[in-house]
Scaffold this motif. Structure first.
Motif, PDB file in Angstrom:
ATOM      1  N   ALA A  13       1.055  -1.223   0.247  1.00 41.38           N
ATOM      2  CA  ALA A  13      -0.156   0.091   0.404  1.00 41.38           C
ATOM      3  C   ALA A  13       0.973   0.803   0.221  1.00 41.38           C
ATOM      4  O   ALA A  13       0.700   2.344  -0.704  1.00 41.38           O
ATOM      5  CB  ALA A  13      -0.750   0.617   1.065  1.00 41.38           C
ATOM      6  N   ALA A  14       1.638   0.827   0.740  1.00 46.27           N
ATOM      7  CA  ALA A  14       2.800   1.854   0.847  1.00 46.27           C
ATOM      8  C   ALA A  14       3.574   2.844  -0.274  1.00 46.27           C
ATOM      9  O   ALA A  14       3.319   3.431  -0.880  1.00 46.27           O
ATOM     10  CB  ALA A  14       3.818   2.226   1.463  1.00 46.27           C
ATOM     11  N   LEU A  15       3.976   1.578  -0.801  1.00 42.05           N
ATOM     12  CA  LEU A  15       4.861   1.659  -2.604  1.00 42.05           C
ATOM     13  C   LEU A  15       3.503   2.117  -3.822  1.00 42.05           C
ATOM     14  O   LEU A  15       4.014   3.097  -4.367  1.00 42.05           O
ATOM     15  CB  LEU A  15       5.102   0.383  -2.965  1.00 42.05           C
ATOM     16  CG  LEU A  15       6.165  -0.054  -1.920  1.00 42.05           C
ATOM     17  CD1 LEU A  15       7.028  -1.868  -3.040  1.00 42.05           C
ATOM     18  CD2 LEU A  15       7.801   0.869  -2.343  1.00 42.05           C
ATOM     19  N   ALA A  16       2.102   2.150  -3.656  1.00 42.00           N
ATOM     20  CA  ALA A  16       1.554   2.293  -4.653  1.00 42.00           C
ATOM     21  C   ALA A  16       1.258   3.974  -4.272  1.00 42.00           C
ATOM     22  O   ALA A  16       0.320   5.234  -5.430  1.00 42.00           O
ATOM     23  CB  ALA A  16      -0.156   1.350  -4.581  1.00 42.00           C
ATOM     24  N   GLY A  17       1.290   4.027  -2.829  1.00 40.33           N
ATOM     25  CA  GLY A  17       1.181   5.486  -2.710  1.00 40.33           C
ATOM     26  C   GLY A  17       1.995   6.762  -3.042  1.00 40.33           C
ATOM     27  O   GLY A  17       2.013   7.564  -4.070  1.00 40.33           O
ATOM     28  N   ALA A  18       3.547   6.517  -2.476  1.00 38.60           N
ATOM     29  CA  ALA A  18       4.873   6.569  -3.222  1.00 38.60           C
ATOM     30  C   ALA A  18       4.551   6.262  -4.967  1.00 38.60           C
ATOM     31  O   ALA A  18       5.191   5.642  -5.419  1.00 38.60           O
ATOM     32  CB  ALA A  18       5.297   6.119  -2.032  1.00 38.60           C
ATOM     33  N   GLN A  19       4.060   6.639  -6.028  1.00 42.95           N
ATOM     34  CA  GLN A  19       4.017   6.331  -7.336  1.00 42.95           C
ATOM     35  C   GLN A  19       5.507   6.541  -7.455  1.00 42.95           C
ATOM     36  O   GLN A  19       5.932   8.017  -7.626  1.00 42.95           O
ATOM     37  CB  GLN A  19       3.358   7.725  -8.152  1.00 42.95           C
ATOM     38  CG  GLN A  19       2.615   6.575  -9.231  1.00 42.95           C
ATOM     39  CD  GLN A  19       1.717   7.502 -10.084  1.00 42.95           C
ATOM     40  OE1 GLN A  19       1.443   8.370  -9.934  1.00 42.95           O
ATOM     41  NE2 GLN A  19       1.565   7.050 -11.442  1.00 42.95           N
ATOM     42  N   GLN A  20       5.803   6.039  -8.272  1.00 42.47           N
ATOM     43  CA  GLN A  20       6.949   6.655  -8.969  1.00 42.47           C
ATOM     44  C   GLN A  20       6.590   6.998 -10.487  1.00 42.47           C
ATOM     45  O   GLN A  20       6.003   6.452 -11.309  1.00 42.47           O
ATOM     46  CB  GLN A  20       8.178   4.954  -8.743  1.00 42.47           C
ATOM     47  CG  GLN A  20       9.699   4.701  -9.671  1.00 42.47           C
ATOM     48  CD  GLN A  20      10.615   5.415  -8.765  1.00 42.47           C
ATOM     49  OE1 GLN A  20      10.120   5.607  -7.806  1.00 42.47           O
ATOM     50  NE2 GLN A  20      11.702   4.437  -9.141  1.00 42.47           N
ATOM     51  N   TYR A  21       8.071   7.742 -10.572  1.00 43.79           N
ATOM     52  CA  TYR A  21       7.331   8.634 -12.476  1.00 43.79           C
ATOM     53  C   TYR A  21       8.823   8.020 -13.063  1.00 43.79           C
ATOM     54  O   TYR A  21       9.473   7.748 -12.895  1.00 43.79           O
ATOM     55  CB  TYR A  21       7.699  10.187 -12.307  1.00 43.79           C
ATOM     56  CG  TYR A  21       6.494  10.666 -11.242  1.00 43.79           C
ATOM     57  CD1 TYR A  21       5.130  10.796 -11.655  1.00 43.79           C
ATOM     58  CD2 TYR A  21       6.009  10.790 -10.128  1.00 43.79           C
ATOM     59  CE1 TYR A  21       3.547  11.338 -11.082  1.00 43.79           C
ATOM     60  CE2 TYR A  21       5.257  11.048  -9.046  1.00 43.79           C
ATOM     61  CZ  TYR A  21       3.845  11.419  -9.762  1.00 43.79           C
ATOM     62  OH  TYR A  21       2.853  11.864  -9.037  1.00 43.79           O
ATOM     63  N   ASP A  22       8.361   7.719 -14.476  1.00 47.67           N
ATOM     64  CA  ASP A  22       9.251   7.862 -15.264  1.00 47.67           C
ATOM     65  C   ASP A  22      10.106   8.503 -15.283  1.00 47.67           C
ATOM     66  O   ASP A  22      11.657   8.074 -15.088  1.00 47.67           O
ATOM     67  CB  ASP A  22       8.563   7.646 -16.615  1.00 47.67           C
ATOM     68  CG  ASP A  22       7.246   6.669 -16.702  1.00 47.67           C
ATOM     69  OD1 ASP A  22       6.870   5.604 -16.128  1.00 47.67           O
ATOM     70  OD2 ASP A  22       6.961   6.785 -17.806  1.00 47.67           O
TER      71      ASP A  22
END
Ligand SMILES: [Zn+2]
Length: 486
Positions: A13-22
């Motif tokens: 859930a934490a990873l999904a919240g902190a979206q990684q941008y290209d």
């Protein structure tokens, strides 16, 4: 076991919240002329779009440090003839992410789009060409291929002759319209008309082409019928002709290079555009920041009377590759030749250009092709000379002339225009990152392909093509921008 499962759930859930941008462009001065944003922000790019603009730090697979640099929408050039890779490279160094052939248009839209697909550094598109349709109907088709004498300048203008100088019969007019409809179906963004290059086109033919554009919901881009002050046939008359055709038919109208066509009367031509707009007509215009033009020496622009019309002599015509000034004998030889050759025309003054560029109705467009420094230097030159040196333009106003204004013209042709020319969430990730203190053109009439300096990064559809001031090899993210017919 249960505890571990819980932990994994929380972690994902934490990873999904902190979206990684290209890509994340960090800490630059972000300018958007539509919303007026001018502040330090981080820009997150995902799948070719601007996904997030934030004061907060954004996580990214690739980070671009833009501290001290301007981050703006990539420049949109509505008027670019040189569609070769070499021209695209110098345009990229000038901050351009989209360069469209709209003044005249290529002779064969399908062939053009096919040749560029997957091979284009920046975004591209074209008008349907009235001059080419007319040449085809008169039995003298144009190739659109780079000419032998000037690699890179495509054959888009007819040689002066029957196809340019004769009136079209009603049957020929129908055939021209039929060809233009097919070219619009193939993806043409507009009807491109170089009326001065087809002087045999009557006022009625011009109105009929505007009618066709109105019927298809696309604008007309035009190089108007004439230059200069001599009546009949002045630039003022030419401006009246096309504004009249727009009023009669309802077609949107974009007048190209008002600086060179109207010359000393450019301020009056701009008043005419302002007047038309005040009466509710959709009329726009553009200019480039140089005192010389460039065209084809064997075209109908040099039909008898050109010296009086343009107010120039043989010696004001200069061959771009050698710097040779023409004489009467040399002019006759080149004008009568069937070989397509570029010629520089020194027909304007710095004073006039300095008046036109800052005018609020004027957007920047280069009219670029190999042989003229405007191909490589137009945008940086405006930023260096008018924003930094003369200070007759603010940085935001200059950016508006290079991004939002041309995007709004493009919107007349395609909804894709709404995603261009803006630095906003949801817009296409076409972005220029440059140093406002050093950006400058280096191209000259002697060395017209010298790339500009100061563009540190250029992003086209989310792909970085200039990285730390260097061209990234073997990436071709440029996409076609297509008209409503396709
Ligand atoms: Zn032109």
């Amino acid at each position: 076991m249960r505890m571990l499962h819980m932990c994994l759930l929380l972690l994902s859930a934490a990873l999904a919240g902190a979206q990684q941008y290209d890509v994340v462009i960090e800490g630059g001065r972000v300018l958007d002329p539509e919303t007026g944003l001018d502040a330090v922000r981080n820009v997150g790019i995902n799948r070719g779009k601007i996904a997030r603009i934030s004061v907060d730090a954004l996580p990214g697979k690739r980070k671009i440090a833009a501290g001290g640099l301007v981050v703006a929408p990539g420049f949109i050039d509505l008027h670019q003839h040189g569609q070769d890779l070499e021209s695209q490279q110098v345009k990229a160094f000038d901050g351009v992410t989209t360069a469209l052939e709209l003044e005249i248009g290529v002779p064969d839209v399908t062939q053009f789009l096919k040749a560029k697909e997957g091979h284009s550094l920046i975004n591209y598109g074209t008008a349907a060409s009235h001059a080419a349709a007319r040449s085809l109907v008169f039995g003298a088709p144009l190739s659109g291929a780079p000419s032998a004498t000037h690699a890179g300048i495509p054959e888009i203008l007819p040689k002066s002759g029957p196809a340019t100088d004769l009136h079209a019969t009603p049957e020929q007019m129908e055939a021209i319209k039929k060809r233009l409809r097919a070219e619009l179906d193939a993806g043409g963004l507009a009807v491109g008309m170089g009326i001065q290059y087809t002087p045999g086109a009557t006022r009625y033919e011009v109105i009929e082409m505007f009618r066709l554009a109105a019927e298809r919901g696309v604008p007309v881009y035009t190089h108007m019928r004439s230059f200069g002050r001599i009546e009949p046939g002045s630039a003022i008359e030419a401006t009246s002709e096309v504004i009249g055709a727009a009023a009669i038919t309802g077609a949107s109208l974009h007048i190209v290079h008002i600086n060179s066509t109207c010359g000393a009367d450019a301020p009056e031509c701009l008043s005419m555009v302002a007047g038309a707009r005040a009466r509710g007509l959709d009329v726009t215009t553009e200019a480039y920041p140089y005192i010389a033009g460039m065209t084809s020496i064997n075209s109908a622009l040099f039909n008898p009377g050109w010296q009086e019309k343009l107010g120039i002599a043989y010696s004001d015509l200069v061959l771009p590759d050698t710097g040779e000034h023409l004489t009467k004998e040399r002019f006759d030889e080149l004008h009568n030749s069937s070989v397509y050759r570029a010629i520089l025309t020194f027909s304007n003054t710095q004073e006039l250009v300095d008046k036109v560029i800052p005018h609020p109705l004027v957007m920047i467009a280069s009219d670029g092709a190999i042989g003229h420094p405007r191909n490589a230097g137009t945008y940086s030159r405006v930023l260096a000379q008018y924003v930094r040196e003369k200070q007759t333009l603010t940085l935001m106003d200059a950016i508006r002339k290079m991004t939002l204004m041309p995007a709004q013209v493009l919107e007349r042709s395609t909804p894709a225009g709404h995603a261009k020319g803006r630095l906003q969430e949801g817009a296409d990730a076409d972005i220029v990152v440059f140093d406002a203190a050093t950006i400058a053109d280096r191209a000259t009439f002697k060395a017209p392909m010298e790339p500009s300096v100061g563009v540190r990064f250029l992003v086209v559809g989310g792909t970085v093509i200039i990285d730390e001031g260097k061209m990234v090899p073997d990436v071709f993210p440029g996409r076609a921008i297509l008209g409503p017919g396709r």
